[in-house]
Design a protein around this motif. Structure first.
Motif, PDB file in Angstrom:
ATOM      1  N   ASP A 192       0.829  -1.202   0.000  1.00 10.43           N
ATOM      2  CA  ASP A 192       0.000   0.000   0.000  1.00 10.43           C
ATOM      3  C   ASP A 192       0.865   1.254   0.000  1.00 10.43           C
ATOM      4  OD1 ASP A 192      -2.621   1.442   0.379  1.00 10.43           O
ATOM      5  OD2 ASP A 192      -1.629   2.030   2.250  1.00 10.43           O
ATOM      6  N   ASP A 195       2.327   1.739  -3.481  1.00 10.93           N
ATOM      7  CA  ASP A 195       1.297   2.251  -4.383  1.00 10.93           C
ATOM      8  C   ASP A 195       1.047   3.735  -4.158  1.00 10.93           C
ATOM      9  OD1 ASP A 195       1.029  -0.271  -5.448  1.00 10.93           O
ATOM     10  OD2 ASP A 195      -0.730  -0.804  -4.239  1.00 10.93           O
ATOM     11  N   ARG A 196       1.006   4.128  -2.901  1.00 12.45           N
ATOM     12  CA  ARG A 196       0.764   5.537  -2.585  1.00 12.45           C
ATOM     13  C   ARG A 196       1.904   6.422  -3.089  1.00 12.45           C
ATOM     14  NH1 ARG A 196      -3.278   6.836   1.003  1.00 12.45           N
ATOM     15  NH2 ARG A 196      -4.359   5.057   1.949  1.00 12.45           N
ATOM     16  N   TYR A 197       3.132   5.923  -2.962  1.00  9.31           N
ATOM     17  CA  TYR A 197       4.277   6.711  -3.416  1.00  9.31           C
ATOM     18  C   TYR A 197       4.252   6.875  -4.937  1.00  9.31           C
ATOM     19  CZ  TYR A 197       9.035   8.317  -4.148  1.00  9.31           C
ATOM     20  OH  TYR A 197      10.127   9.041  -4.534  1.00  9.31           O
ATOM     21  N   GLU A 199       1.651   6.733  -6.852  1.00 11.02           N
ATOM     22  CA  GLU A 199       0.527   7.616  -7.157  1.00 11.02           C
ATOM     23  C   GLU A 199       0.901   9.082  -6.931  1.00 11.02           C
ATOM     24  OE1 GLU A 199      -4.170   8.250  -5.864  1.00 11.02           O
ATOM     25  OE2 GLU A 199      -2.840   7.010  -4.643  1.00 11.02           O
TER      26      GLU A 199
END
Length: 270
Positions: A192, A195-197, A199
């Motif tokens: 997660d 993915d956030r990085y 994004e």
């Protein structure tokens, strides 16, 4: 607000090369930065470098240092003037035994310090890692174009990696592409977070690719550099010395392996 890049010029233990001067000028020019060159003039036995010594060998060494320093400054000024780059020269005098610490202190005033990766420069490199609090742009021997359009980020989700990516900002404002290199077994950080990085990078305006790599017993730094080079990256961004200084000195580590075989311009931050 213009970034301020720092180029240490040294005559001892080895003289700075003309190549590192040219590379620093090109990187500064392409990033719209000013270049500040510090000239290390070590004092011997508490005397000023310009004094005459009774010991002939020491006098000859000092005269050689001054002649080399004059050549470096002349080359720097001629090359910078040719491309209309603003260059400032500042002295960095210190007792010979404390010269590397003085250089690390001086580096704190600037956004990035630029050094050529050589074996003799290793004490200076490591001092800047641990004591400057600023990122270090480390270059292999050779000439580089200086434009940074495509970057590679070694990402393991750690605070060190996050700090390195943030500290790289003055160097990557012109970038349009990024490859996030994630060594799958490097750390237990959640998918997660990765993915956030990715994004966040996309929302910043970068075209982002994710490269999940497996070292499979191969040196991690080699795998990371191979991936960055295959992706045509102009710059690799990596955190430096994730373990304690003592542990790194005893067992090595990915950062030390990277220094031993650096093949791509790399921004390191501790």
């Amino acid at each position: 607000m213009k970034p301020q890049f720092h180029l240490p010029l040294t005559t001892h233990p080895e003289a700075s090369s003309f190549a590192i001067i040219e590379n620093a000028i090109q990187f500064s020019l392409h990033q719209g930065a000013d270049l500040v060159a510090s000239l290390a003039a070590a004092r011997r036995h508490g005397h000023e470098a310009a004094e005459t010594y009774s010991d002939d060998d020491e006098f000859q060494a000092d005269r050689f240092d001054r002649d080399v320093a004059a050549q470096l400054v002349r080359h720097l000024r001629e090359r910078a003037e040719r491309v209309a780059l603003d260059v400032r020269l500042v002295p960095a005098e210190a007792e010979a035994m404390s010269a590397t610490m003085r250089l690390a202190e001086l580096a704190r005033a600037y956004d990035v310090t630029i050094l050529e990766n050589t074996e003799l420069a290793r004490p200076i490199i490591e001092s800047l890692f641990f004591d400057s609090g600023r990122p270090l742009l480390l270059l292999p021997s050779g000439d580089f174009y200086g434009r940074i359009d495509n970057i590679a980020i070694a990402w393991d989700g750690s605070a060190t990696a996050a700090r390195a990516a943030s500290n790289a900002y003055p160097m990557i404002q012109s970038a349009t592409k990024a490859t996030v290199i994630h060594e799958c077994a490097a750390a237990p950080w959640s998918e997660d977070l990765l993915d956030r990085y990715v994004e966040a990078l996309k929302h910043s305006g970068l075209e982002v690719a994710l490269a999940a790599v497996h070292s499979d017993g191969e040196d991690v730094s080699t795998v990371i550099q191979d991936t960055a080079i295959e992706g045509h990256a102009d710059l690799l961004i990596a955190g430096a010395y994730g373990h304690t200084k003592l542990r790194e000195a005893l067992v090595g580590g990915a950062t030390r392996s990277l220094l031993d075989n650096l093949r791509i311009p790399t921004l390191l931050s501790h």
